[in-house]
Design an enzyme around this catalytic site. Structure first.
Site, PDB file in Angstrom:
ATOM      1  CG  ASP A  38      -1.818  -1.249   1.254  1.00 15.09           C
ATOM      2  OD1 ASP A  38      -2.024  -1.876   0.198  1.00 15.09           O
ATOM      3  OD2 ASP A  38      -2.303  -1.603   2.348  1.00 15.09           O
ATOM      4  CB  THR A  61      -2.305  -4.401  -5.888  1.00 16.27           C
ATOM      5  OG1 THR A  61      -3.408  -5.025  -6.559  1.00 16.27           O
ATOM      6  CG2 THR A  61      -1.032  -5.128  -6.270  1.00 16.27           C
ATOM      7  CG  ASP A  91      -8.057  -5.345  -0.552  1.00 16.75           C
ATOM      8  OD1 ASP A  91      -9.275  -5.584  -0.588  1.00 16.75           O
ATOM      9  OD2 ASP A  91      -7.429  -5.073   0.496  1.00 16.75           O
ATOM     10  CE  LYS A  93     -11.366  -4.118   2.016  1.00 14.67           C
ATOM     11  NZ  LYS A  93      -9.964  -3.916   1.635  1.00 14.67           N
ATOM     12  CG  PHE A  94     -15.620  -4.994  -7.281  1.00 13.90           C
ATOM     13  CD1 PHE A  94     -15.605  -3.946  -8.198  1.00 13.90           C
ATOM     14  CD2 PHE A  94     -14.624  -5.960  -7.369  1.00 13.90           C
ATOM     15  CE1 PHE A  94     -14.624  -3.870  -9.175  1.00 13.90           C
ATOM     16  CE2 PHE A  94     -13.644  -5.891  -8.347  1.00 13.90           C
ATOM     17  CZ  PHE A  94     -13.642  -4.837  -9.242  1.00 13.90           C
ATOM     18  CB  ALA A  95     -19.481  -2.392  -2.248  1.00 21.04           C
ATOM     19  CB  ILE A  97     -26.162  -2.912  -9.120  1.00 26.77           C
ATOM     20  CG1 ILE A  97     -25.666  -1.953 -10.216  1.00 26.77           C
ATOM     21  CG2 ILE A  97     -27.011  -2.180  -8.080  1.00 26.77           C
ATOM     22  CD1 ILE A  97     -26.784  -1.449 -11.128  1.00 26.77           C
ATOM     23  N   GLY A  98     -24.696  -5.543  -9.923  1.00 30.00           N
ATOM     24  CA  GLY A  98     -23.979  -6.417 -10.849  1.00 30.00           C
ATOM     25  C   GLY A  98     -23.468  -5.714 -12.091  1.00 30.00           C
TER      26      GLY A  98
HETATM   27  P1  BMP Z   1      -1.690  -3.304   7.245  1.00 32.58           P
HETATM   28  O1  BMP Z   1      -1.067  -4.677   7.500  1.00 32.58           O
HETATM   29  O2  BMP Z   1      -0.690  -2.275   6.856  1.00 32.58           O
HETATM   30  O3  BMP Z   1      -2.593  -2.866   8.372  1.00 32.58           O
HETATM   31  O4  BMP Z   1      -2.607  -3.439   5.937  1.00 32.58           O
HETATM   32  C1  BMP Z   1      -3.710  -4.289   5.884  1.00 32.58           C
HETATM   33  C2  BMP Z   1      -4.269  -4.366   4.477  1.00 32.58           C
HETATM   34  O5  BMP Z   1      -5.372  -5.268   4.464  1.00 32.58           O
HETATM   35  C3  BMP Z   1      -4.773  -3.052   3.913  1.00 32.58           C
HETATM   36  O6  BMP Z   1      -4.488  -3.040   2.525  1.00 32.58           O
HETATM   37  C4  BMP Z   1      -6.286  -3.116   4.104  1.00 32.58           C
HETATM   38  O7  BMP Z   1      -6.982  -2.432   3.070  1.00 32.58           O
HETATM   39  C5  BMP Z   1      -6.574  -4.608   4.052  1.00 32.58           C
HETATM   40  N1  BMP Z   1      -7.696  -5.079   4.903  1.00 32.58           N
HETATM   41  C6  BMP Z   1      -7.679  -4.973   6.285  1.00 32.58           C
HETATM   42  O8  BMP Z   1      -6.725  -4.448   6.866  1.00 32.58           O
HETATM   43  N2  BMP Z   1      -8.739  -5.480   7.015  1.00 32.58           N
HETATM   44  C7  BMP Z   1      -9.816  -6.074   6.436  1.00 32.58           C
HETATM   45  O9  BMP Z   1     -10.696  -6.545   7.140  1.00 32.58           O
HETATM   46  C8  BMP Z   1      -9.834  -6.187   5.032  1.00 32.58           C
HETATM   47  C9  BMP Z   1      -8.764  -5.697   4.286  1.00 32.58           C
HETATM   48  O10 BMP Z   1      -8.777  -5.840   2.974  1.00 32.58           O
END
Ligand code: BMP
Length: 274
Positions: A38, A61, A91, A93-95, A97-98
């Protein structure tokens, strides 16, 4: 239970090719570590991936964080994925409508489906989100994770929400390979009619840190041992625990990746023998 078998044994029974490939990669590299990269600069992003690559099964990513994104970055990322033998997980995280998520997944600036083996979605819209994403991802052999739980303090993804997420996944096993969650989900929310004895969802778990318990914005960390041995999760996802606040300290980053890889694998071996 299936999750007490080796990653290699579990790979044999997966029907989704991405789930199979991930488990095979974990076994081959002896790593259940995913690094979440990140950072905001392409240069740091690629440098970190090149240095942690040998120690990971997966690179996670957030491609929209990069402020100097250009599409040729994707080719570099794919080259590193071949060079170091890891999968890629956007990562996103879609949220929605289809119809909307299908467009967000296939198109736009990032064209995620064309390069990311795995992506994820919040189950909040209901099964239509899986229909939308699988219309794009399934023909490409991709895999989807649902967010059944989150690592943050006060998360609303608990109880019946989590159970319904698992039911949604169970009804779409061709595309949904598992969950972002903090514990195993096999059999969760199942009724007597569901045949769940051999159920084997992959559990990828963020919120992993060895040196701190959390951050100032609600993140909560557990150790690889708590996550893999006590809670039965499969992949530990580590971000800042590996690269801290300075993405340029490349030697230190390599050393921490090695340390998390060793901790994660030791916890897995202990789980197998328990
Ligand atoms: P870090 O280890 O630096 O805290 O990062 C965690 C990563 O996991 C981040 O990219 C975050 O968006 C993701 N994440 C999270 O921390 N908790 C969740 O429940 C879901 C996640 O995708």
């Amino acid at each position: 239970y299936p999750y007490q078998q080796s990653y290699a044994q579990r790979a044999l029974k997966q029907t989704n090719s991405t789930a199979k490939l991930l488990l095979e990669t974990m076994e081959r590299k002896k790593s259940n570590l995913a690094v979440s990269v990140d950072v905001t600069k392409t240069k740091d992003f690629l440098a970190i991936i090149d240095v942690v690559g040998p120690f990971v099964c997966l690179i996670k990513t957030h491609i929209d964080i990069l402020e100097d994104f250009k599409h040729d970055l994707i080719q570099h990322l794919q080259d590193l994925s071949v060079k170091h033998d890891f999968l890629i997980f956007e990562d996103r995280k879609f949220a929605d409508i289809g119809n909307t998520v299908a467009l967000q997944y296939s198109s736009g600036v990032h064209k995620i489906a064309s390069w990311s083996h795995i992506t994820n979605a919040h189950p909040v819209p209901g099964p239509s989100i899986i229909a939308g994403l699988s219309s794009v991802g399934l023909p490409l052999g991709r895999g989807l994770l649902l967010l059944a739980e989150m690592s943050t303090k006060g998360s609303l993804a608990t109880g019946s929400y989590t159970e319904n997420a698992v039911r949604m996944a169970r009804a779409h096993r061709d595309f949904v390979i598992g969950f972002i969650a903090q514990r195993r989900m096999d059999g969760v929310g199942a009724t007597a009619e569901d045949a769940v004895e051999d159920e084997d969802f992959l559990i990828l778990t963020p919120g992993v840190g060895l040196d701190t318990k959390g951050d100032a914005m609600g993140q909560q960390y557990r150790t690889p041992k708590e996550v893999v041995l006590d809670s039965g999760c499969d992949v530990i996802i580590v971000g800042r625990g590996i690269y801290g606040n300075d993405p340029t300290l490349i030697d230190a980053i390599a050393a921490s990746a090695k340390r998390y890889m060793a901790e994660g694998w030791a916890a897995y071996l202990e789980r197998l023998s328990s």
